[in-house]
Structure formats: structure tokens, C-alpha cells
Design a protein around this motif. Structure first.
Motif, short mmCIF file in Angstrom:
data_model
loop_
_atom_site.label_atom_id
_atom_site.label_comp_id
_atom_site.label_asym_id
_atom_site.label_seq_id
_atom_site.Cartn_x
_atom_site.Cartn_y
_atom_site.Cartn_z
N ARG A 255 0.84 -1.19 0.00
CA ARG A 255 0.00 0.00 0.00
C ARG A 255 0.88 1.25 0.00
O ARG A 255 2.07 1.19 0.34
N ASP B 223 0.37 5.94 0.07
CA ASP B 223 -0.53 7.10 -0.01
C ASP B 223 0.22 8.24 -0.68
O ASP B 223 1.45 8.20 -0.83
N ARG C 169 -9.04 5.32 2.97
CA ARG C 169 -7.95 5.70 3.87
C ARG C 169 -7.57 4.52 4.77
O ARG C 169 -8.44 3.86 5.34
N TRP D 289 -5.13 7.03 -1.38
CA TRP D 289 -4.53 5.81 -0.85
C TRP D 289 -4.64 4.70 -1.90
O TRP D 289 -5.69 4.57 -2.57
#
Length: 297
Positions: free
Chosen positions: A257, A259, A281, A291
Motif C-alpha cells: 500500500r 498514499d 484511507r 490511498w
């Protein structure tokens, strides 16, 4: 193998066409090596407002053996084209600078090199010249990218911290609210079992970075993918991203992941193009507005 053969064939043709093997390069009384050294000394002096260049700097810039570089510098000094002295900032270094005769030699060299390039283009139609110069720009970009190395380094290493400081300075300018360096990853988060930190090097100089840290079991997080402004538009950010994804897979992560800020539209476009999908988020990063997540195969 076909691609290797094609690159070697082009190298042989081009070096012969511009006279690289001639002992009197561009019709002057010296080979290409000495001519190039004169040019680089001139360029270094221009960048440093006439201060010349250290032999160490020239060795790094040209990728030359120290002994070979020293012999060339002595040959040019014997011809009255350069002078060497102790570097004023470090008496362990030797500095080399052009004499008036050396500056005149470089001026003539530039004139002859320009005439050679113009002669190569003369036989082409305007559209073909545009095609050729575009192809050369592409070749240079790809060769630069190929020569850059992406290396795993400790998160606390000087190069890692220098890259993060430069990254933070860039964001502080781009973000309307500025950027606080306390939001950067800590060295222990991106070292050892906790994570990894990669630095991209071009000619021994750090020009990019990226970090990976463990977010939760089998999930990693990519942080701080950054490229120096002089190395942008080469494709280096994607290469760093691929290195981070490879490291994540090697560590057994199924998912990564990341952001990004609303202002970093080019980063958002890159992540989408590289297979990331936008998700809700997942953290409390005050600078994040988007995100993303990618499942690793």
C-alpha cells in the motif's frame, strides 16, 4: 542476443563515423581522451565560476582510472594547456585548470565538433533531422537509466538520510501547507526485518530513493519514492517502485500500500499505470489525500 548485437553494431559505426579512433581527433594534435579531458575541465570551470576542477571530480565524471587520468593531465600540462595545483579547500586534492592556451584550444575544439555534427546532418531532409535528434534523445535517456544502479542501503546511512532531506525539501515547496520532516520514516522502520531502503546512484551520486516498511502481517507499505530533479523523466521512479515491489515479494508480502498528496498528480498517474488501485484511507497521514493498494503476484 539480437539486441546486444544491434547495440554493438551501432557503437562500432558511430565511433568510426566521428573519428573516435583517430590519434588526431577533430584534426587537432591529440586523441579523443585528451580532448575530452580539456572539455570537461572547461565545463567544470564554467559550473564553478572559473575555479577549475579536482582530479577526483574528473575521475568520477569520466569514469577513468586514476593513473590514466594523471598521465593525461601531465601530458596536457607539458603542452601548456593546463596547470595543476593543490586544491584550496583540501590539500590532499590536486586541482587542474585551463591556461589561456587551453581555453583557446577548447574553443577551437567546440567549433570543429559543431562543424562535424552539422556535416552529419547535412545529408538529411528536415524531417529526418528531427527524427534523428529525437531518436538520440531517447537513446541518451534510456542509456542514462540503464547506467543507474538501485542499491539496498541501511536506513540510517548518510546517503539514505541525504535523499530523505532532499525529498522533504521538495515537498515543503510543493505542498501548500509545507512539509514537516518529522513525518519521514525513521531509520529503524526501513532496516533489517522491519523494512528496506533503496538508493539510486548515477555516477556514484545519489539521485533517488524509496522505502518499504511492514504495515501489518503480509502487508507492506511503500514510502518516499523520490527522484532528483536532474534525473527525472528517465523512468527512474518506476524502476525504484519495481525494486520496492520485488523486495516486498521477497519478504513474503502479498499486498503493498501507499498514499500520496493531492498535489502530486504525476505520482498518482504513475501508481495507477503500475497497477495500483485506489482504496479507502488506511492511515492517519495528514499529508495524504489518496490511498492505493497493489496485490503482488
Amino acid at each position: 542476443m539480437e539486441q546486444v548485437t544491434a547495440l554493438r553494431r551501432f557503437n562500432r559505426y558511430f565511433t568510426r563515423r566521428i573519428g573516435v579512433l583517430d590519434d588526431h581527433y577533430l584534426g587537432q594534435d591529440r586523441p579523443l581522451g585528451e580532448a575530452r579531458l580539456l572539455f570537461e575541465i572547461h565545463e567544470s570551470a564554467s559550473e564553478a565560476s572559473g575555479a577549475g576542477a579536482s582530479l577526483r571530480e574528473l575521475r568520477t565524471r569520466l569514469g577513468l582510472d586514476a593513473g590514466y587520468l594523471s598521465r593525461m593531465a601531465k601530458a596536457l600540462e607539458a603542452q601548456g594547456l593546463v596547470r595543476t595545483s593543490v586544491h584550496p579547500g583540501d590539500n590532499r586534492l590536486r586541482r587542474v585548470e585551463l591556461t589561456p592556451a587551453g581555453r583557446a584550444e577548447v574553443k577551437e575544439q567546440n567549433h570543429r565538433a559543431g562543424a562535424l555534427a552539422a556535416g552529419l546532418l547535412e545529408g538529411l531532409a528536415p524531417g529526418q533531422r528531427t527524427e534523428l535528434t529525437g531518436a538520440l534523445a531517447t537513446a541518451q535517456r534510456l542509456l542514462r537509466l540503464a547506467a543507474i544502479t538501485v542499491t539496498l542501503v541501511p536506513g540510517a546511512s548518510p546517503d539514505a538520510r541525504a535523499c530523505l532531506e532532499a525529498y522533504a525539501a521538495d515537498l515543503d515547496v510543493r505542498f501548500p501547507e509545507g512539509f514537516d520532516e518529522s513525518a519521514l520514516v525513521r531509520p529503524e522502520e526501513v532496516s533489517g526485518d522491519a523494512g528496506a531502503f533503496f538508493v539510486a546512484y548515477e555516477e556514484s551520486r545519489p539521485v533517488g530513493c524509496g522505502a518499504l516498511r511492514r504495515l501489518e502481517p503480509r502487508v507492506g507499505e511503500i514510502r518516499h519514492v523520490w527522484v532528483h530533479r536532474e534525473a527525472r523523466r528517465l523512468g527512474l521512479a518506476r524502476r525504484l517502485l519495481a525494486a520496492l515491489e520485488g523486495e516486498a515479494a521477497a519478504r513474503g508480502f502479498d499486498v503493498v500500500r501507499l498514499d500520496t498528496h493531492a498535489a502530486l498528480t504525476e505520482a498518482q498517474a504513475m501508481y495507477r499505470a503500475c497497477g495500483y488501485r485506489e482504496i479507502p484511507r488506511y492511515d492517519d497521514n495528514v499529508y495524504a489525500a489518496h490511498w492505493f493498494e497493489k496485490r503482488l503476484v
